[in-house]
Design a protein around this motif. Structure first.
Motif, mmCIF file in Angstrom:
data_model
loop_
_atom_site.group_PDB
_atom_site.id
_atom_site.type_symbol
_atom_site.label_atom_id
_atom_site.label_comp_id
_atom_site.label_asym_id
_atom_site.label_seq_id
_atom_site.Cartn_x
_atom_site.Cartn_y
_atom_site.Cartn_z
ATOM 1 N N ALA A 26 53.025 32.367 31.155
ATOM 2 C CA ALA A 26 52.645 32.458 29.743
ATOM 3 C C ALA A 26 53.291 31.346 28.930
ATOM 4 O O ALA A 26 52.727 30.882 27.942
ATOM 5 N N ARG A 27 54.469 30.905 29.359
ATOM 6 C CA ARG A 27 55.187 29.858 28.624
ATOM 7 C C ARG A 27 54.824 28.448 29.066
ATOM 8 O O ARG A 27 54.740 27.549 28.248
ATOM 9 N N VAL A 28 54.657 28.241 30.370
ATOM 10 C CA VAL A 28 54.562 26.855 30.842
ATOM 11 C C VAL A 28 53.331 26.532 31.672
ATOM 12 O O VAL A 28 53.053 25.365 31.892
ATOM 13 N N GLY A 29 52.632 27.500 32.141
ATOM 14 C CA GLY A 29 51.557 27.202 33.073
ATOM 15 C C GLY A 29 50.185 27.600 32.589
ATOM 16 O O GLY A 29 50.019 28.129 31.505
ATOM 17 N N ASP A 30 49.229 27.308 33.448
ATOM 18 C CA ASP A 30 47.864 27.713 33.151
ATOM 19 C C ASP A 30 47.420 28.847 34.071
ATOM 20 O O ASP A 30 46.255 29.179 34.141
ATOM 21 N N GLY A 31 48.382 29.444 34.777
ATOM 22 C CA GLY A 31 48.082 30.523 35.704
ATOM 23 C C GLY A 31 48.419 31.897 35.174
ATOM 24 O O GLY A 31 48.636 32.828 35.950
ATOM 25 N N ALA A 32 48.452 32.050 33.855
ATOM 26 C CA ALA A 32 48.857 33.335 33.274
ATOM 27 C C ALA A 32 47.924 34.467 33.689
ATOM 28 O O ALA A 32 48.397 35.552 34.045
ATOM 29 N N VAL A 33 46.642 34.232 33.673
ATOM 30 C CA VAL A 33 45.700 35.293 34.046
ATOM 31 C C VAL A 33 45.864 35.640 35.516
ATOM 32 O O VAL A 33 45.894 36.813 35.891
ATOM 33 N N ARG A 34 46.011 34.645 36.357
ATOM 34 C CA ARG A 34 46.211 34.883 37.795
ATOM 35 C C ARG A 34 47.483 35.701 38.022
ATOM 36 O O ARG A 34 47.491 36.646 38.821
ATOM 37 N N ALA A 35 48.553 35.372 37.320
ATOM 38 C CA ALA A 35 49.811 36.105 37.460
ATOM 39 C C ALA A 35 49.652 37.554 37.000
ATOM 40 O O ALA A 35 50.182 38.477 37.623
ATOM 41 N N GLN A 36 48.908 37.767 35.920
ATOM 42 C CA GLN A 36 48.669 39.119 35.428
ATOM 43 C C GLN A 36 47.848 39.924 36.422
ATOM 44 O O GLN A 36 48.133 41.108 36.671
ATOM 45 N N LEU A 37 46.833 39.304 37.008
ATOM 46 C CA LEU A 37 46.001 39.996 37.994
ATOM 47 C C LEU A 37 46.810 40.365 39.237
ATOM 48 O O LEU A 37 46.628 41.440 39.807
ATOM 49 N N THR A 38 47.700 39.482 39.642
ATOM 50 C CA THR A 38 48.533 39.751 40.808
ATOM 51 C C THR A 38 49.466 40.928 40.545
ATOM 52 O O THR A 38 49.618 41.814 41.399
ATOM 53 N N LEU A 39 50.089 40.962 39.377
ATOM 54 C CA LEU A 39 50.961 42.081 39.037
ATOM 55 C C LEU A 39 50.158 43.368 38.920
ATOM 56 O O LEU A 39 50.579 44.420 39.420
ATOM 57 N N ALA A 40 48.992 43.320 38.304
ATOM 58 C CA ALA A 40 48.154 44.525 38.183
ATOM 59 C C ALA A 40 47.770 45.053 39.562
ATOM 60 O O ALA A 40 47.825 46.266 39.810
ATOM 61 N N ALA A 41 47.409 44.167 40.479
ATOM 62 C CA ALA A 41 47.051 44.593 41.833
ATOM 63 C C ALA A 41 48.243 45.251 42.530
ATOM 64 O O ALA A 41 48.090 46.280 43.203
ATOM 65 N N HIS A 42 49.422 44.671 42.367
ATOM 66 C CA HIS A 42 50.628 45.272 42.957
ATOM 67 C C HIS A 42 50.854 46.679 42.400
ATOM 68 O O HIS A 42 51.151 47.611 43.160
ATOM 69 N N LEU A 43 50.721 46.829 41.101
ATOM 70 C CA LEU A 43 50.949 48.143 40.490
ATOM 71 C C LEU A 43 49.979 49.184 41.041
ATOM 72 O O LEU A 43 50.365 50.313 41.345
ATOM 73 N N VAL A 44 48.709 48.816 41.165
ATOM 74 C CA VAL A 44 47.708 49.749 41.687
ATOM 75 C C VAL A 44 48.006 50.096 43.149
ATOM 76 O O VAL A 44 47.927 51.253 43.545
ATOM 77 N N ASP A 45 48.379 49.091 43.937
ATOM 78 C CA ASP A 45 48.627 49.325 45.363
ATOM 79 C C ASP A 45 49.927 50.078 45.631
ATOM 80 O O ASP A 45 49.962 50.973 46.469
ATOM 81 N N ASP A 46 50.994 49.705 44.936
ATOM 82 C CA ASP A 46 52.318 50.234 45.271
ATOM 83 C C ASP A 46 52.845 51.309 44.320
ATOM 84 O O ASP A 46 53.862 51.938 44.621
ATOM 85 N N HIS A 47 52.198 51.486 43.195
ATOM 86 C CA HIS A 47 52.648 52.481 42.213
ATOM 87 C C HIS A 47 51.451 53.282 41.670
ATOM 88 O O HIS A 47 51.277 53.404 40.450
ATOM 89 N N PRO A 48 50.623 53.837 42.540
ATOM 90 C CA PRO A 48 49.415 54.528 42.065
ATOM 91 C C PRO A 48 49.706 55.717 41.150
ATOM 92 O O PRO A 48 48.885 56.063 40.295
ATOM 93 N N GLU A 49 50.890 56.316 41.302
ATOM 94 C CA GLU A 49 51.239 57.459 40.450
ATOM 95 C C GLU A 49 51.523 57.037 39.008
ATOM 96 O O GLU A 49 51.586 57.877 38.115
ATOM 97 N N ASP A 50 51.656 55.739 38.780
ATOM 98 C CA ASP A 50 51.949 55.238 37.438
ATOM 99 C C ASP A 50 50.747 54.586 36.760
ATOM 100 O O ASP A 50 50.899 53.908 35.747
ATOM 101 N N ILE A 51 49.561 54.800 37.307
ATOM 102 C CA ILE A 51 48.349 54.286 36.662
ATOM 103 C C ILE A 51 48.042 55.194 35.478
ATOM 104 O O ILE A 51 47.879 56.410 35.642
ATOM 105 N N PRO A 52 47.970 54.632 34.277
ATOM 106 C CA PRO A 52 47.685 55.452 33.095
ATOM 107 C C PRO A 52 46.263 56.032 33.142
ATOM 108 O O PRO A 52 45.382 55.493 33.811
ATOM 109 N N PRO A 53 46.056 57.109 32.404
ATOM 110 C CA PRO A 53 44.701 57.658 32.310
ATOM 111 C C PRO A 53 43.804 56.694 31.543
ATOM 112 O O PRO A 53 44.288 55.756 30.899
#
Length: 96
Positions: A26-53
């Motif tokens: 978000a500060r220095v690169g142009d990969g902010a969306v890619r980084a957000q998608l990667t974190l979102a995928a990790h959350l869905v895969d590894d923390h499914p109990e924390d997916i909001p309604p």
């Protein structure tokens, strides 16, 4: 303004590293969306109990997913959309 992630993310090394990548991009690169998608995928895969309604009023994305003719086909992208609220400001998270 930087959003403070919820406690469960602080206990996960992958979450912390991926979140640091989101902040860095978000500060220095142009990969902010890619980084957000990667974190979102990790959350869905590894923390499914924390997916909001599904979001209520004010989300222009959730109604489309809710009315999809094949719910199984949109389950993952919808979950990835919802977990963004853990690491993005609400207004940004609900944009896509």
């Amino acid at each position: 303004m930087t959003l403070v992630p919820p406690p469960f993310m602080w206990g996960c090394t992958s979450c912390l590293l991926l979140y640091a990548g989101v902040l860095r991009e978000a500060r220095v690169g142009d990969g902010a969306v890619r980084a957000q998608l990667t974190l979102a995928a990790h959350l869905v895969d590894d923390h499914p109990e924390d997916i909001p309604p599904p979001h209520g009023a004010g989300c222009r994305v959730c109604p489309g997913y809710a009315s999809a003719p094949d719910p199984a086909r949109v389950a993952r992208p919808w979950a990835e959309h919802r977990v963004r609220e853990h690491f993005l400001p609400e207004r940004t998270a609900r944009r896509w």
